[in-house]
Scaffold this motif. Structure first.
Motif, PDB file in Angstrom:
ATOM      1  N   ILE A 149       0.830  -1.206   0.000  1.00  9.74           N
ATOM      2  CA  ILE A 149       0.000   0.000   0.000  1.00  9.74           C
ATOM      3  C   ILE A 149       0.864   1.255   0.000  1.00  9.74           C
ATOM      4  O   ILE A 149       0.562   2.242  -0.677  1.00  9.74           O
ATOM      5  N   ALA A 150       1.958   1.220   0.781  1.00  9.49           N
ATOM      6  CA  ALA A 150       2.752   2.433   1.007  1.00  9.49           C
ATOM      7  C   ALA A 150       3.899   2.609   0.015  1.00  9.49           C
ATOM      8  O   ALA A 150       4.618   3.600   0.091  1.00  9.49           O
ATOM      9  N   LYS A 151       4.062   1.685  -0.906  1.00  8.45           N
ATOM     10  CA  LYS A 151       5.181   1.756  -1.841  1.00  8.45           C
ATOM     11  C   LYS A 151       5.165   3.064  -2.629  1.00  8.45           C
ATOM     12  O   LYS A 151       4.128   3.498  -3.119  1.00  8.45           O
ATOM     13  N   ASN A 152       6.316   3.694  -2.678  1.00  9.73           N
ATOM     14  CA  ASN A 152       6.514   4.942  -3.436  1.00  9.73           C
ATOM     15  C   ASN A 152       5.753   6.142  -2.859  1.00  9.73           C
ATOM     16  O   ASN A 152       5.620   7.165  -3.525  1.00  9.73           O
ATOM     17  N   GLN A 153       5.275   6.021  -1.620  1.00  8.86           N
ATOM     18  CA  GLN A 153       4.608   7.146  -0.978  1.00  8.86           C
ATOM     19  C   GLN A 153       5.605   7.932  -0.129  1.00  8.86           C
ATOM     20  O   GLN A 153       6.687   7.452   0.202  1.00  8.86           O
ATOM     21  N   VAL A 154       5.243   9.157   0.234  1.00  4.98           N
ATOM     22  CA  VAL A 154       6.097   9.987   1.077  1.00  4.98           C
ATOM     23  C   VAL A 154       6.219   9.345   2.458  1.00  4.98           C
ATOM     24  O   VAL A 154       5.219   8.987   3.081  1.00  4.98           O
ATOM     25  N   GLN A 155       7.435   9.187   2.959  1.00  2.00           N
ATOM     26  CA  GLN A 155       7.682   8.577   4.257  1.00  2.00           C
ATOM     27  C   GLN A 155       8.387   9.577   5.169  1.00  2.00           C
ATOM     28  O   GLN A 155       9.313  10.269   4.745  1.00  2.00           O
ATOM     29  N   SER A 156       7.951   9.657   6.407  1.00  2.00           N
ATOM     30  CA  SER A 156       8.576  10.551   7.377  1.00  2.00           C
ATOM     31  C   SER A 156       9.889   9.958   7.863  1.00  2.00           C
ATOM     32  O   SER A 156      10.032   8.743   7.991  1.00  2.00           O
ATOM     33  N   ARG A 157      10.852  10.829   8.209  1.00  2.32           N
ATOM     34  CA  ARG A 157      12.154  10.359   8.656  1.00  2.32           C
ATOM     35  C   ARG A 157      12.171   9.933  10.121  1.00  2.32           C
ATOM     36  O   ARG A 157      13.061   9.215  10.542  1.00  2.32           O
ATOM     37  N   ASN A 158      11.257  10.410  10.932  1.00  2.00           N
ATOM     38  CA  ASN A 158      11.382  10.161  12.371  1.00  2.00           C
ATOM     39  C   ASN A 158      10.125   9.543  12.972  1.00  2.00           C
ATOM     40  O   ASN A 158       9.863   9.693  14.151  1.00  2.00           O
ATOM     41  N   SER A 159       9.318   8.883  12.156  1.00  2.15           N
ATOM     42  CA  SER A 159       8.149   8.222  12.702  1.00  2.15           C
ATOM     43  C   SER A 159       7.895   6.923  11.952  1.00  2.15           C
ATOM     44  O   SER A 159       8.431   6.708  10.866  1.00  2.15           O
ATOM     45  N   SER A 160       7.104   6.073  12.550  1.00  5.01           N
ATOM     46  CA  SER A 160       6.834   4.767  11.969  1.00  5.01           C
ATOM     47  C   SER A 160       5.467   4.299  12.429  1.00  5.01           C
ATOM     48  O   SER A 160       5.084   4.527  13.585  1.00  5.01           O
ATOM     49  N   PRO A 161       4.701   3.655  11.555  1.00  6.69           N
ATOM     50  CA  PRO A 161       3.385   3.165  11.984  1.00  6.69           C
ATOM     51  C   PRO A 161       3.504   1.976  12.921  1.00  6.69           C
ATOM     52  O   PRO A 161       4.390   1.143  12.793  1.00  6.69           O
ATOM     53  N   ARG A 162       2.596   1.927  13.874  1.00  5.99           N
ATOM     54  CA  ARG A 162       2.473   0.804  14.804  1.00  5.99           C
ATOM     55  C   ARG A 162       1.049   0.263  14.680  1.00  5.99           C
ATOM     56  O   ARG A 162       0.086   1.020  14.606  1.00  5.99           O
ATOM     57  N   TRP A 163       0.906  -1.057  14.683  1.00  8.97           N
ATOM     58  CA  TRP A 163      -0.410  -1.676  14.697  1.00  8.97           C
ATOM     59  C   TRP A 163      -0.522  -2.575  15.921  1.00  8.97           C
ATOM     60  O   TRP A 163       0.453  -3.187  16.346  1.00  8.97           O
ATOM     61  N   TRP A 164      -1.720  -2.651  16.455  1.00  8.69           N
ATOM     62  CA  TRP A 164      -1.970  -3.606  17.531  1.00  8.69           C
ATOM     63  C   TRP A 164      -3.407  -4.094  17.439  1.00  8.69           C
ATOM     64  O   TRP A 164      -4.286  -3.421  16.892  1.00  8.69           O
ATOM     65  N   MET A 165      -3.627  -5.278  17.971  1.00  8.57           N
ATOM     66  CA  MET A 165      -4.965  -5.873  17.998  1.00  8.57           C
ATOM     67  C   MET A 165      -5.580  -5.646  19.372  1.00  8.57           C
ATOM     68  O   MET A 165      -4.914  -5.812  20.398  1.00  8.57           O
TER      69      MET A 165
END
Length: 447
Positions: free
Chosen positions: A256-272
């Protein structure tokens, strides 16, 4: 008299001593995910699955009689179940599959106070069980993992520890030192135009180093805990594209995120997390109904500090939210293909039930002593599994137009107290009838 030992039915090393129980015991596998004390966590190979299936088939009996029939309403008497556990303990008997699999229950939809018989009843749909080719024990109708007695016992015994710890939680997290090493590694990376960043991933994983397994609110040596860890592990593999999705319409986040703008100092987290409707009850507080999908996937972004520590910033990445919503929508279908996700919903259901009974004092209302299930009587001893404290990094990296995104964090947040406190009155529940139809056993089928 030795305690009654409940063991999981899986392939692996034999338990050192089994006074009573079912199966051979295993230190490595749960829901098709291998967890070893050395920190390795991986999917079982086809050969391991084949061996696992044969071990399980040899260890359990096929359902017969009424157990061989599917029903929308099977009733379990906790009073009689405890009596059976005491009897098996005193006689030094092994538990049968009927007891270990809670008479084939697929979900617990009702908790019923039976004051006339000083009993608490659990009820829900049930199916005959079968052993899949990969060794998982599932219902023959839905294909969903059956509920397990050892998980129910753990749920009852963990209510107070979960209260003290703010719920039951599991996460597999990078260390602050690993994040710093990764940042320093990336500082020296310059990609040439058109160069594929995939060649860097081995070095990035090495820089990241082992990830911590963090658990709270539940014994770390229980099958319950292993289910949390294995489900988190498998969610990460799907989200990060490390495992192929078994269902249509659920691509990885990396796709989904391929070739999209990515932030340098953050990252997505997922949890159930828990996903239930308000628990309904009748006016008298006799019948309680639990409904809802049970599990949903949530997300937010992590921000990294200069020292490598991480904090949730409360923001949601639109693409990460899209993936979380897709996994939630596909959860039921996914849990059939990957039984570990149904196992996760099962332990959530049982934690909600145990917490509801405790919070609403339903045992006191029915005047039943739940000492066997809660552990004040030592008739039931749970099998113990060695849990690693860390594992090799499971992470993926995306090179976007503005920087790198590292997807490595996630977990499970089981807040049964929040579910049990969310109540609604439903007068129609007073009409639910559970007349006993089998006086000689601890379960029966209602109408």
């Amino acid at each position: 008299m030795p305690a009654l030992l409940l063991t999981a039915i899986c392939v692996g090393s034999m338990a050192s001593s089994v006074q009573a129980g079912i199966g051979l015991g295993n230190q490595n596998a749960v829901g098709g995910v291998m967890i070893a004390p050395d920190g390795s966590v991986r999917a079982a190979t086809p050969d391991e699955q084949k061996v696992m299936a044969q071990v399980v088939r040899n260890a359990i009996d096929a359902p017969t009689g009424d157990l061989a029939k599917a029903t929308d309403f099977r009733v379990i008497s906790l009073k009689k179940l405890q009596a059976k556990l005491k009897e098996a303990d005193q006689a030094g008997k092994h538990l049968d599959a009927e007891t270990a699999f809670l008479a084939g229950l697929q979900r617990i939809e009702y908790v019923i106070v039976d004051q006339e018989n000083n009993d608490l009843l659990l009820a829900g749909p049930a199916e005959p069980w079968m052993v899949r080719a990969d060794g998982n024990v599932v219902g023959t109708k839905s294909g969903g993992s059956v509920l397990r007695l050892d998980d129910l016992v753990t749920a009852f015994r963990s209510v107070e520890s979960a209260r003290n710890d703010g719920g039951i939680r599991c996460s597999i997290e990078p260390t602050a030192e690993g994040r710093l090493r990764l940042q320093n590694f990336l500082k020296n990376v310059t990609l040439r135009p058109g160069q594929n960043p995939a060649y860097l991933e081995a070095g990035m994983r090495q820089a990241f180093g082992p990830q911590q397994i963090l658990l709270a609110g539940v014994p770390t040596d229980s099958r319950f805990a292993r289910t949390l860890v294995a489900a988190d592990f498998e969610m990460k593999r799907l989200g990060m594209g490390l495992a192929e999705s078994p269902v249509a319409g659920l691509p990885s986040y990396l796709e989904i995120a391929k070739n999209q703008v990515q932030s340098r100092n953050s990252s997505p987290r997922w949890w159930m997390a828990c996903d239930y409707e308000p628990i309904a009850h009748d006016e008298a507080g006799r019948v309680w109904k639990i409904s809802g999908q049970g599990v949903k996937t949530l997300t937010e972004e992590d921000s990294f500090n200069q020292d490598g520590t991480v904090r949730g910033n409360g923001r949601k990445n639109a693409l990460a939210s899209k993936w979380a919503d897709m996994m939630t929508a596909k959860y039921e279908e996914l849990s059939i293909e990957r039984p570990i996700f149904r196992d996760l919903r099962n332990v959530m259901d049982m934690s909600v039930v145990a917490t509801l009974i405790t919070q609403q004092q339903l045992d006191l209302k029915s005047q039943i002593d739940l000492g066997v299930l809660r552990g004040s009587e030592s008739n039931v001893e749970l099998a113990s599994y060695e849990m690693p404290k860390s594992l090799e990094p499971q992470c993926s990296f995306i090179k976007g137009r503005s920087g790198w995104t590292v997807t490595a964090s996630g977990g499970v947040n089981l807040n049964a107290f929040g579910v049990s406190d969310n109540l609604a009155t439903d007068e129609t529940l007073g009409k639910v009838a559970v007349a006993e139809t089998a006086a000689d056993r601890w379960w029966w089928d209602g109408k």
